[in-house]
Each structure stands twice: as structure tokens, then as C-alpha cells.
Design a protein around this motif. Structure first.
Motif, mmCIF file in Angstrom:
data_model
loop_
_atom_site.group_PDB
_atom_site.id
_atom_site.type_symbol
_atom_site.label_atom_id
_atom_site.label_comp_id
_atom_site.label_asym_id
_atom_site.label_seq_id
_atom_site.Cartn_x
_atom_site.Cartn_y
_atom_site.Cartn_z
ATOM 1 N N ALA A 116 0.825 -1.208 0.000
ATOM 2 C CA ALA A 116 0.000 0.000 0.000
ATOM 3 C C ALA A 116 0.855 1.253 0.000
ATOM 4 C CB ALA A 116 -0.915 -0.003 1.220
ATOM 5 N N LYS A 117 0.242 2.312 -0.473
ATOM 6 C CA LYS A 117 0.821 3.650 -0.407
ATOM 7 C C LYS A 117 -0.038 4.463 0.553
ATOM 8 C CE LYS A 117 4.050 3.648 -3.644
ATOM 9 N NZ LYS A 117 5.432 3.919 -3.404
ATOM 10 N N VAL A 118 0.618 5.123 1.497
ATOM 11 C CA VAL A 118 -0.070 5.998 2.437
ATOM 12 C C VAL A 118 -0.009 7.407 1.871
ATOM 13 C CG1 VAL A 118 -0.041 6.945 4.777
ATOM 14 C CG2 VAL A 118 0.472 4.525 4.407
ATOM 15 N N GLN A 119 -1.154 8.079 1.868
ATOM 16 C CA GLN A 119 -1.230 9.435 1.321
ATOM 17 C C GLN A 119 -0.223 10.350 1.997
ATOM 18 O OE1 GLN A 119 -3.240 10.135 -1.296
ATOM 19 N NE2 GLN A 119 -3.915 8.011 -1.268
ATOM 20 N N GLY A 120 0.570 11.062 1.194
ATOM 21 C CA GLY A 120 1.527 12.022 1.711
ATOM 22 C C GLY A 120 2.860 11.443 2.145
ATOM 23 N N GLU A 121 3.041 10.133 2.012
ATOM 24 C CA GLU A 121 4.283 9.488 2.424
ATOM 25 C C GLU A 121 4.983 8.881 1.215
ATOM 26 O OE1 GLU A 121 5.375 9.900 5.327
ATOM 27 O OE2 GLU A 121 3.608 10.359 6.502
ATOM 28 N N THR A 122 6.294 8.778 1.308
ATOM 29 C CA THR A 122 7.042 8.092 0.264
ATOM 30 C C THR A 122 7.277 6.661 0.721
ATOM 31 O OG1 THR A 122 9.131 8.804 1.227
ATOM 32 C CG2 THR A 122 8.195 10.208 -0.492
ATOM 33 N N GLY A 123 7.555 5.798 -0.203
ATOM 34 C CA GLY A 123 7.804 4.402 0.149
ATOM 35 C C GLY A 123 6.524 3.595 0.134
ATOM 36 N N THR A 124 6.692 2.296 0.292
ATOM 37 C CA THR A 124 5.586 1.347 0.225
ATOM 38 C C THR A 124 5.467 0.593 1.533
ATOM 39 O OG1 THR A 124 5.922 1.075 -2.151
ATOM 40 C CG2 THR A 124 4.726 -0.671 -1.023
ATOM 41 N N VAL A 125 4.253 0.492 2.029
ATOM 42 C CA VAL A 125 3.974 -0.315 3.211
ATOM 43 C C VAL A 125 3.675 -1.724 2.718
ATOM 44 C CG1 VAL A 125 2.447 -0.663 5.185
ATOM 45 C CG2 VAL A 125 2.999 1.666 4.423
ATOM 46 N N GLU A 126 4.440 -2.691 3.191
ATOM 47 C CA GLU A 126 4.223 -4.083 2.815
ATOM 48 C C GLU A 126 4.063 -4.909 4.077
ATOM 49 O OE1 GLU A 126 7.417 -5.383 0.318
ATOM 50 O OE2 GLU A 126 7.037 -3.837 -1.169
ATOM 51 N N ASP A 127 3.137 -5.853 4.025
ATOM 52 C CA ASP A 127 2.910 -6.696 5.194
ATOM 53 C C ASP A 127 2.381 -8.048 4.754
ATOM 54 O OD1 ASP A 127 3.024 -7.044 7.970
ATOM 55 O OD2 ASP A 127 1.914 -5.196 8.346
ATOM 56 N N LYS A 128 2.643 -9.050 5.572
ATOM 57 C CA LYS A 128 2.126 -10.409 5.363
ATOM 58 C C LYS A 128 1.484 -10.833 6.668
ATOM 59 C CE LYS A 128 5.780 -11.452 2.122
ATOM 60 N NZ LYS A 128 5.359 -11.914 0.868
ATOM 61 N N LEU A 129 0.202 -11.173 6.574
ATOM 62 C CA LEU A 129 -0.594 -11.544 7.752
ATOM 63 C C LEU A 129 -1.070 -12.981 7.604
ATOM 64 C CD1 LEU A 129 -2.740 -8.303 7.767
ATOM 65 C CD2 LEU A 129 -0.703 -8.734 9.134
ATOM 66 N N VAL A 130 -1.143 -13.695 8.707
ATOM 67 C CA VAL A 130 -1.596 -15.077 8.677
ATOM 68 C C VAL A 130 -2.934 -15.171 9.397
ATOM 69 C CG1 VAL A 130 -1.100 -17.452 9.379
ATOM 70 C CG2 VAL A 130 0.744 -15.982 8.551
ATOM 71 N N LEU A 131 -3.913 -15.757 8.716
ATOM 72 C CA LEU A 131 -5.227 -15.975 9.295
ATOM 73 C C LEU A 131 -5.550 -17.465 9.195
ATOM 74 C CD1 LEU A 131 -7.774 -16.105 6.833
ATOM 75 C CD2 LEU A 131 -6.481 -14.034 6.381
ATOM 76 N N LYS A 132 -6.593 -17.859 9.895
ATOM 77 C CA LYS A 132 -7.012 -19.251 9.892
ATOM 78 C C LYS A 132 -8.414 -19.360 9.336
ATOM 79 C CE LYS A 132 -7.291 -23.346 12.756
ATOM 80 N NZ LYS A 132 -7.050 -23.930 14.074
ATOM 81 N N ALA A 133 -8.581 -20.230 8.331
ATOM 82 C CA ALA A 133 -9.891 -20.505 7.772
ATOM 83 C C ALA A 133 -10.509 -21.635 8.587
ATOM 84 C CB ALA A 133 -9.793 -20.902 6.306
ATOM 85 N N VAL A 134 -11.721 -21.401 9.073
ATOM 86 C CA VAL A 134 -12.412 -22.362 9.946
ATOM 87 C C VAL A 134 -13.749 -22.739 9.330
ATOM 88 C CG1 VAL A 134 -11.246 -21.542 12.031
ATOM 89 C CG2 VAL A 134 -13.400 -20.495 11.349
#
Length: 135
Positions: A116-134
Motif C-alpha cells: 500500500a501507499k499511504v497518502q503524503g508518504e514516500t515508500g511502500t507499506v508491505e505486510d504479510k498476515l496469517v489468518l485461519k480458515a475455519v
């Protein structure tokens, strides 16, 4: 000699201005933001909704109006990275919460990767999240 004396203060002033512009434009870093799952467990099925919140780690506040440009969901936590599902962003009524519709075809661990890009900021926010399918 006169032209040299005039150029020297001018050059010093321009150099100081360049340094101040460079340092003042770097207000935040992409590492100052992180995505968090709203729920860590999501029901298996077509049309599953996965919601995440984008947080400014310095203030603890949710960040609205980010532009999500990269998204992927796969079963990498269960050793099946090649098992990916289509994912699309859907509207959200809560500022700073981003919702995605996907197909969680089986129970187990799923990894949601976001860019993602945050408005007014340089650079990229990157994340990896783990969820569980039930069930």
C-alpha cells in the motif's frame, strides 16, 4: 574578489536550504505503519470477507485513504504457497479498515500479502498476515 565574497554566502545558503528540504520531507518511514487483522479466523467459503486495519505505529491511530495496490492470498502457512485464491477489495464503512472478498476453499492457514501507499508518504507499506480458515 567581490564576486567570490557574494557567491560564497549564496552557496552556503543554498546548501543549507537543500539539507533542510531533504530532512523535512522524510516525515515517516514505511516501517512506521502496519496492517493488523480485524479477525484472525474467517469462515471457509466463497465470498469470505477478510478485514484488516492499517495502523500508524507512532500514534496508534488507524490510517484512512491508503491505496492498496498489491494483494494476494495463499496457503503458504500450510506449505501450499501455490494454492492461491482470487482476492478483490470491497468497500468499508470504517476509516482505516480495508476489506477484501476472497474464496477460502479449505480449512487451514492462509497468508494475506498486501502492498500500500499511504497518502503524503514516500515508500511502500508491505505486510504479510496469517489468518485461519475455519468451518
Amino acid at each position: 574578489m567581490t564576486s567570490f565574497r557574494m557567491k560564497r554566502p549564496l552557496f552556503s545558503g543554498l546548501a543549507a536550504l537543500a539539507v533542510s528540504v531533504t530532512t523535512s520531507s522524510a516525515w515517516a518511514d514505511p516501517q512506521d505503519y502496519q496492517f493488523q487483522l480485524v479477525q484472525t479466523e474467517v469462515k471457509v467459503g466463497d465470498g469470505a470477507i477478510v478485514a484488516v486495519r492499517l495502523i500508524d505505529k507512532k500514534s496508534g491511530k488507524a490510517v484512512p485513504d491508503a491505496v492498496i495496490f498489491a494483494k494476494r492470498i495463499d496457503m503458504a502457512p500450510d506449505g501450499m504457497e501455490m494454492m492461491a485464491s482470487p482476492i478483490e477489495q470491497v468497500s468499508s464503512t470504517e476509516p482505516g479498515v480495508y476489506r477484501f472478498k476472497t474464496k477460502l476453499s479449505m480449512e487451514g492457514g492462509w497468508r494475506l500479502s498486501l502492498g500500500a501507499k499511504v497518502q503524503g508518504e514516500t515508500g511502500t507499506v508491505e505486510d504479510k498476515l496469517v489468518l485461519k480458515a475455519v468451518p
